[in-house]
Design an enzyme around this catalytic site. Structure first.
Site, PDB file in Angstrom:
ATOM      1  N   SER A  57       2.519  -4.378  -8.941  1.00  0.00           N
ATOM      2  CA  SER A  57       2.649  -2.985  -8.531  1.00  0.00           C
ATOM      3  C   SER A  57       1.675  -2.115  -9.331  1.00  0.00           C
ATOM      4  O   SER A  57       0.473  -2.318  -9.268  1.00  0.00           O
ATOM      5  CB  SER A  57       4.104  -2.536  -8.695  1.00  0.00           C
ATOM      6  N   ASP A 202       5.845  -4.379  -2.226  1.00  0.00           N
ATOM      7  CA  ASP A 202       5.723  -4.437  -3.679  1.00  0.00           C
ATOM      8  C   ASP A 202       6.140  -5.786  -4.269  1.00  0.00           C
ATOM      9  O   ASP A 202       7.230  -6.290  -3.984  1.00  0.00           O
ATOM     10  CB  ASP A 202       6.618  -3.333  -4.258  1.00  0.00           C
TER      11      ASP A 202
END
Length: 343
Positions: A57, A202
């Site tokens: 991320s 993510d």
């Protein structure tokens, strides 16, 4: 010959150094400032000292930036200059009205997340394009491992540079697309769609702390000996909230995300410690983060970027003496990709 195998896949006589960076939205400013302070002190680019960098991320964005030639200080400026625009937050005023409006916007963002993604990824895309241009994952000067997750196939999806013969495709992906995929946090951003139809979210879904998968990559794919690994793991602050032992369902629901991420992080660090033979008497894994009150910092809390950066810089100042001899005395071997980038 000095007895070393090819640096792209073999075992070298020197220790192999790995950097792993957690996810956490704007809290990545903590890790970026930590690394920027190290660079300021040593006078060298952080990326030149590591054989492998893993990031999830926001950590994936930092890893990509370092691999593509940005200094850690430039990565930190990315957060400082674009954080508010990415999350649609104007600069906070000091008047009572400004504070009330800021609180209202914060509650509005939370409400939007109940029904769909709170943010349009266009601002993030534009910021990433300004930082990475048209560079590909394969343009990285260091091996990279960037986790994402495929919601269609319900399977992990890890972007990797061409550091092994079987890794034939990922290095052709645009760095911007890789960054948008690993950072597509559910309820914050929509899933990122690739030209081939892959729909990714993510990597924090399963590997918010990527230290464990970095160690697995080093041992199982690159064939490095666990005892030769030295790992620097950076968090993006750790919330201290714990669910009351006799709490009800509401307590559990409110703390689920924190519990899942804490549990995954503990497992990830445990895996890495096992693989690299870490012990108190022979430390091989160095973990730096900061315990903070629950909800003190939020993934989209752009107003806290300066404070987070200050905390990261302060922690790096304290950590540098212990880290210098392990990670920053000599550069890593030059990375030679197995497959070359073709445009």
């Amino acid at each position: 010959m000095d007895g070393r195998r090819n640096a792209s896949s073999g075992t070298a006589s020197q220790k192999k150094k790995i950097l792993a960076i957690d996810g956490g939205g704007v809290k990545g400013a903590f890790a970026a400032a930590f690394l920027a302070t190290i660079e300021d002190a040593t006078g060298n680019r952080v990326a030149d000292h590591f054989d492998l960098i893993a990031g999830t991320s926001t950590g994936g964005i930092i890893a990509l930036g370092l691999g593509l030639g940005l200094s850690a200080r430039e990565v930190l400026r990315f957060y400082e200059e674009h954080g508010r625009r990415v999350f649609g937050q104007p600069r906070k005023g000091t008047s009572v009205l400004s504070r009330v409006m800021s609180l209202a916007r914060r509650q509005g963002r939370r409400a939007r997340r109940l029904f769909g993604p709170a943010y349009d990824p266009l601002a993030l895309r534009e910021a990433l394009e300004g930082a990475f241009g048209r560079k590909l994952l394969g343009d990285s000067s260091v091996r990279l491992v960037i986790p994402a997750y495929s919601i269609a196939t319900r399977s992990v999806y890890v972007f990797k540079t061409a550091h092994h013969q079987r890794l034939e495709l990922d290095h052709k992906q645009k760095a911007v697309d890789v960054a948008l995929a690993t950072a597509a946090a559910p309820t914050y951003f929509p899933a990122h769609a690739f030209a081939d139809g892959a729909l990714l979210v993510d990597g924090g879904i399963w590997a918010n702390n990527p230290t464990g998968i970095a160690a697995v990559e080093a041992v199982s794919v690159l064939g490095w000996r666990g005892e030769d690994l030295r790992m620097l793991s950076l968090g993006c602050t750790e919330p201290l909230y714990t669910c009351p032992p006799h709490g009800g369902r509401l307590d559990l629901v409110l703390s689920l995300n924190t519990f899942f991420q804490q549990g995954q992080s503990v497992a990830s660090l445990g895996t890495a410690k096992l693989l690299c033979g870490h012990s108190e008497s022979r430390p091989t894994l160095f973990r730096y983060s900061l315990d903070v009150a629950d909800e003190r910092f939020e993934l989209d809390g752009a107003s806290a970027i300066a404070e987070l950066a200050g905390m990261g810089s302060t922690m790096a100042r304290t950590a540098l003496p212990a880290l210098r001899n392990v990670f920053f005395r000599e550069p890593a071997d030059r990375f030679v990709p197995v497959h070359r980038v073709t445009v």
